[in-house]
Structure formats: C-alpha cells, structure tokens
Design a protein around this motif. Sequence first.
Motif: not given
Length: 1008
Positions: A72, A74, A110, A115, A118, A142, A145-146, A149
Amino acid sequence: MSETKTPGAETPDAVDYSQTLFLPQTDFPMRAGLPKAEPEWIAKWDGMGLYSELRKAGEGRPKYVLHDGPPYANGNLHIGHALNKVLKDVVTRSFQMRGYDSNYVPGWDCHGLPIEWKIEEQYRAKGLNKDEVPVNEFRQECRDFARHWVGVQTEEFRRLGVEGDFKTPYLTMDFDAEAGIAGELLKFAMSGQLYRGSKPVMWSVVEKTALAEAEVEYHDHESDTIWAAFPIVGKGSTGSWGSVGENRSQSDALLGASVVIWTTTPWTIPGNRAIAFSPRIDYGLYEVTAAENDFGPQPGAKYVLANALAEETFAKAKLRFEKRRDVQFSELDGMSCQHPLKGLAGGYEFLVPLIAGDHVTDDAGTGFVHTAPSHGREDFDAWMDMRRDLEQRGIDTTIPFTVDDDGFYTKDAPGFGPDAEGGAARVIDDKGKKGDANGRVIKELIARDNLVARGRLKHSYPHSWRSKKPIIYRNTPQWFVHMDKDLGGYGLDGAGSADSGREDTLRERALKAIEDTRFVPVSGQNRLRGMIADRPDWVLSRQRAWGVPICIFTDEDGAILKDEAVNARILEAFRAEGADAWFADGARERFLGSRANEDWRMVRDILDVWFDSGSTHAFCLEKRPDLKWPADLYLEGSDQHRGWFHSSLLEGCGTRGRAPYDAVLTHGFVMDEEGRKMSKSLGNIVTPQEVIKQSGADILRLWIVSSDYSEDLRLGKVILQTNVDSYRKLRNTVRWMLGTLAHDRGETVAVGEMPELERLMLHRLAELDEIVRKGYDAFDFKRISRALLDFVVVELSAFYFDIRKDSLYCDPPSAVRRRAALQVVREIFDRLVTWFAPMLPFTMEEAWLSRYPDARSVHLEQFRPAESGWRDDALASRWKEIRKVRRVVMGALEEKRRAKVIGSSLEAWPTVHIADEGLRALAQSVDFAEIAITSGLRIEAGEGPSDAFRLADVDGVAVVFEEAKGRKCARSWKITGDVGADPDYPDVSLRDAEALRELKAEGRLTTA
C-alpha cells in the motif's frame, strides 16, 4: 604466517627487505562506511543506467519473472517491507547472474480503505465532511496522497539496494491499470460468475464497509454472554404436535419446557431464526428446584440442554435442578420453539425450528446453538442447507436485514428499530464503542422470563486491522463470485485445461492449480488448499469511494446487463480518463448509449482492493513485453495465503483457468530479540531507516539472508551486532584478497601441477558452486550465506590464507607454489564476490571495481562455473584427516602462545606423535611444518609421552613442544638451519635468497 609484525622489518643496513616482500596493497578501505558510501553507489548506478544495462545484457536469455506483490502506498516502510523487498531483490539478481533475463517491476496498491482512511482522517482533523465533497474531488485527493507515498517508498526501497524498473512501475491507479481491473471484472460478469446476493459479511461500522478476511485481525475483547430460553411449542408449521408417530406422553412432557442457548452476541437475538442441535449429543430435560438469582427462572421451570453441560449452565444461572429424563433425538427432530422476544412491538410471531448442524458440540454452551443467518457464516450455511426442508415445514426462510451500515437496528428488528421507544438501538457506534443493543435485548428477555443467566467473557474477537475496532457480521446485499458454479470451460483456451475428473467450478480449478504450484516452504500448499476448500463465495464489493467501481448495470432484480458495446465504451473511457469516468456527470447516458432509456441502474459499489491486486497479473505480466505470464514466482509474507496469493489464484482461475504463478514463496514476520511482536507500546520497533543510518543497508541485507525467513525472524541490537561482526570478517577477507591480487600477473598453473593445498581449495570451490546454485534455486539464502561465511572464516582466514601468506609474501616470483596460490586466490575472489553480489550489492560492487576498475558492474557479471577436474573427493577426504592432526598441533602452539612462551608459531619446532600408521603416513606425505606454520616439525610413531598436548576428540595424536633451533631469516622470520648458506645473502634462508636473486634480476631489489 601468523606474526603480527611485518616480515622483513629486521634487515641489515644494506638491503630493505620490507620492499622485497609481496605484501598486500589495496585502496579498498578496512572500514566500510556504508551509510555514506551506499548512496554514492546508487548515484553511480543511476549515472551509468545500470537497470538499462541489465536489460540489454538479458536480451535473448530465458526470462525469469518474479511478480511484485503491491504494498500500500500510505506511509514509510517498516522492517517487514525491507525483509520482503530484499528477498525479492536477491532472487532477481541471482537469476540475472545465472543466465536469465530477470526483470523486476515494482508495483503499488493505490486504491482502497488504507488510503481513503488517511484522507478521511485529514478531513476529520479539519472538521470537514467527506460526503459533502464531490466524489471525484475526494478521489483526486486519494490519488495525490498515493502518488506522494509511491515516491517516498521508491526512494526507501532503492536505498535498500533494490534494483528494478522504478521509473515505470505498475500502479493500480494508473488509467491503464484501472481499465485492466475493470476488464477483469467484466469477464466475471459476462461469464455468469458474478451475482448479487445477500450474505453475512464482516462489516466495519467505523469504516462503513465490508472487509475481507485479510483485513481482519483478532484481539482480546470482553463480551456480554447470555443463556436464553426458547419455549417449546411443538412440531410442524403451526407448532402443534400433529400426528407424527412419536410417543405422545413423552412429547407432552416437553410442552412448557424451553430449549436453552448460549451466545456472546446478545444483539443477534432479534435475528434468530433457528436453533441448531446435534444427533451426536445426549440431551436431557431438567427442572429448576430452587433459584438464587434476582431475575428469570423460578422453581418449576423446565429446560432442555446437553447432559454434559447442564451442571455448568445451572451453576452460572445460580439455580438448583433435578434431571427428569433423557430427551431423544427423535423428539427434537422437527420441533419448533417460540422466539424469546415474541410479542415485542407486535413482532417475532414466527416459529423457530430446530435444525441439525455438524458444527454443534457439547464442549461449551448448552449443546444448542443460537442460529441467526444474518450474523454468521456457519449460521447462514446451516440455514441455507436446511432451507428447502424448512419451507416444506411452512417456515418462512427470508433472511432479515436487522442491522444497518451504521450499526443501528432496522425495522426488521421490532422493538429495537427506528420505530422503537427511544429510537433504534445500536450495536457499535462510529468510534467502535459498544452501543446499547445488548442491554436493551437483555432487558426485554428478562421482561419475558426468557433470560436464564448472564455473564461476561474475555475472548478473541475480530477487529479491523486499520481502525483496530471490533467488527460485526451482518447480512448485506453484496456482489459475489460463485465458487461452485459450473463454468463450462470458460477461460480455458490455451491457458488451462479441464480435468475430466473434476467439476469445472472456480473452487475445483483453484484446488487443481494449488496442486500444480510449487510452494516454498511446502506447508504453504496445505494452508492455501484448506482456505480454498472451505471458503464461501468470493465477496467483491465494498461500499467506499476510492477504488475501481463495479462497473456494471443491473435491472431492479439484480440481473446484469451483458452488452459488449457498453463494456467497450466503459473500458475506453477508463483508459482515457481513469475510473473517475464512472462517477462523472452523465456517465450513465454515456456508457449505455442508445439503451439509456431502458431501466438499467449503475452499481455504485467499488471493488475490494484484493481484486485489484489479484488482477495485477493481467495488466502487468500480460501487457508488458519485458515480462511474461504466468510469473515464475510470487513472494510475500505468510499472511498473503489469505490475501494476494488467494485473490490472484481465484482471479487467474476464473478468467484463465489456472494460477498466474508457477511457484509461491512465503516468509515470516519480524519480531524483537525476545520473540515479541514489535509495537510502539513496547518500544521495541526496529525500522530499516534506523539500521541503514547506523550500519548500512548491506548489514540489514546480511541479517535477512542469514536468517531462516520461512519462520518468524528476530531482530534487535545484539543480532545486528552479530551481523556487523560477520560482515567485518568478510570484508577483511575480501580486502586481503584484493591486496594480494595486486601482485597477480594472471599466470596460470595446470591443476595437475598445483600443490595439494591449492587443489583442495579448488575442490572446495566446486563444492560451494553446487551449494550456491542449488541454494539460489531453492531460495535457501541462509544455507548459501552460512556456507560462504564459514568458508571465509574457517577455511580461508584461519586455514588456507594463513598457511599461504608465507609463500605469497616471500616465495620467488617464479615459484610454482606462489603462482598457483595467486591463481587460486583469483578464482576464490571472482566466485566469492559474484556469489555474494545478489545479497550484498554495495560491498561486492565496491570490491569488484577495486579489482577490475574497467568493469561496468559486478551485477552485469555471471557466476563463474566450477571447472571440470576441480572436484576431488578423495583429496578432500585425505585432507579431512590431515586437518585433524593440524588442529592438535595448533592447539598446542596456542597454549604456548597464551603462556607467552612464544610470540609466533615460527618460534616452534614441535614433535607430533601419531599412533595410527595410516594417519601418520598421511601427515608425513605433506610439509606439515608449512601447514602448521612452524619453522620445522617432526612426526614420530606412537602415543607420545603422558604430558604431551592432546585434544579429546582426536585419538592417538599428541604434540610435544620444542623451540625452533637455528638462525632467524631476516626476510621471512623463519628459524632454519640454512640461513647463511647463500654467500650473497648471508642473513636469509636459501628460499629467500633465491627470491632476492630473482627480484634483483627484475630490478626490484633496493639497498639502503
């Protein structure tokens, strides 16, 4: 030579003997400085395009593909990530260096709750409501964010020394990937495997979604427990006894009695529809004679329960009792009871039938199992198995939806739902806390005199692994894939084949694929087989926003629209815009086209993230020309038997008739040094970032490859220090070889002309070559690393190199012994460094380029095969005996060294007594003074004097110490009788004089 001083330091003024020795010369530093040096190597590899060079080198070779299970995106990497990715890197590098094109393409998961959760946390911190944000705006957050990371984890994986296609990895959120996942879902839909159904699923009230087994972990939890009474009313659809042939007098005795059940989930009582019992259990009718409790049963109350559990049950209820008689199975078979909440808010008027169930035991409880098909898999299965029989008995088999997404009772739970006084009761709130449902149900049971006893129980209970909050089982409409539907050969074209001895169902295909798959360790096969054999239909749907949608249309009854033109428009849009296209304004009309005026409804659920990762083989392995399908290997933690291995198996078998992998390798988890799970509360977490900062990635990698990863691994300061010590010994050995090979002219000596010691080392290389190749094939890195490290420490540093230092430093350049030794050191270095390169890529790159500065990289090299003629088992057997004698001699010398009788073994000239004639002949066949590193040595027959030095595990060998007699050679420090025999060099031995004469002829002899 074992001296600590440099030979040649004590010389006459005329000659500087230290300049005549072939002492090691190298710039390879003793101190590795890995934390600083490793990033510099990564930069150099980037600069030279190492990944591209590896792909060019692999052109035309057979492919070996390890398909990456996506982590993941995250958060920062933890030690489990490091273990997993290093193992993968060792596999791909080792196959690349053994003649394969072994391309590693990393991937990331992803989508999904990790995720989305978060982003929701960020919303909650800002006081925002997710539901008020347009869905595609939320999905973009989302996605962003992915992507962040993915970038962070890429750098962290690369810092571990992992080599792969990090420039073009696969991401499940890439548009092509989302289209690929959707395409796989549509294959299930078009083949009739996908259906809408209603089953109890694991549901997180906190996260408001169904969970897969892989998303659940178990923790201790304290539950309310109750013993509840279900009044017996008779047999048949009306509850009357009817004419069924039983003994009426016995049956009449059960009227007025109640069946007692026990449960740890009182809140499921409104969902009760049956009671399960077993023909294997002996039951009895019991009457209460005295009551000490403040509610419920009074004297005269009658109960039916298992004989084996009666005493325990009545003790819990604080009741005294007497057994009236045994109750036969025939009396219970076909019986019905009244629901214990009958009449509440006008509900629960239905009969509760007794049904036989294989899962019922008399180990605990009452011998009767409360069955709520809305709230448990076994309950559901038992209900469905009996459904036809129950309908024939006039029982309504509709399964209620008693609890909603937020944990509140619905109208299907009269007296507790939204119309109840005080509003709907709640099982669990959105914080994961216990609601008022249990209390309100218990209160109503007491009011009806149907609560026999109550208590509390601490037990293992399922929790979401993300929110760490308890979950519930609840009946919800979901999308499923049939496990036992005949597939009629679908998807078997070329990829798989039907087995005439099996049904063609997804379950049977998967079980067959498991048989055809190699498992490392083999126990993984049974584990996965057991999961597939017993699993229910595959739940695909999740009630969330961030993921690939279940992009189908249905009618009001749930029938799926099967229209290839509609599917083509969906996939085309996904490839161009991603799965966001499904949620865009006008999506329904866009995809349905001319059918938009028909009554087709868009499904709004998304796919379980495990379906995403289970589909990676389809949009990665099949689509990339630098990979192949199926993969040679899937490698993940042992939890992935119920996760990625599992979903990939089902996806591949459902669409292609076989697993997308040929082999499955599993590793354990990382614990602390005491075997405890790492946790913040214990303060025992070890992060890969910490280890790399302090010691370097190669130290972390050495720990991984030297551990038994098939089980849980342990890690902490002491274990890390042990690996630091092993690394230091290895590095010093490599450094010594580099220094010695600075004098190598590349000359060769025929194996038959070499001394026995060199031939022994070549034999050992041949043995190690087999161990290394078989070890890499078996993914047995511990065996490889242990064998190589033992070879370095025991056979090189403490034996061969120690013996040969005198020859390599002091022999004449033309000496066969010295040239043969240089040749063998060269062979050892080339093999040792390349064998270790997949495991310790930074250190071995540094060593290789120190030796071969014009080379591109050690990682572009191949393992050197052992040459024919090196293997000599007879020679090895002979030297095994010789080394026994040597151990005794070295032990005797070490004793004198500790007593400070001598400072160097060259000061000794021992006598070795050997009783066995054969062993004595072996010892006399070699220059034993040479291999014992003494100036001289005598061998004599017999047991030797009683005060001689002996080792308990070597019989018949004794050593008597004597100091060496004679003059000390000013160049080699050997004490011999021939020092001064050469008039040109009166202060050295004849061997050293010959060396000086050759060096003078070469112009290398210097004078003060």
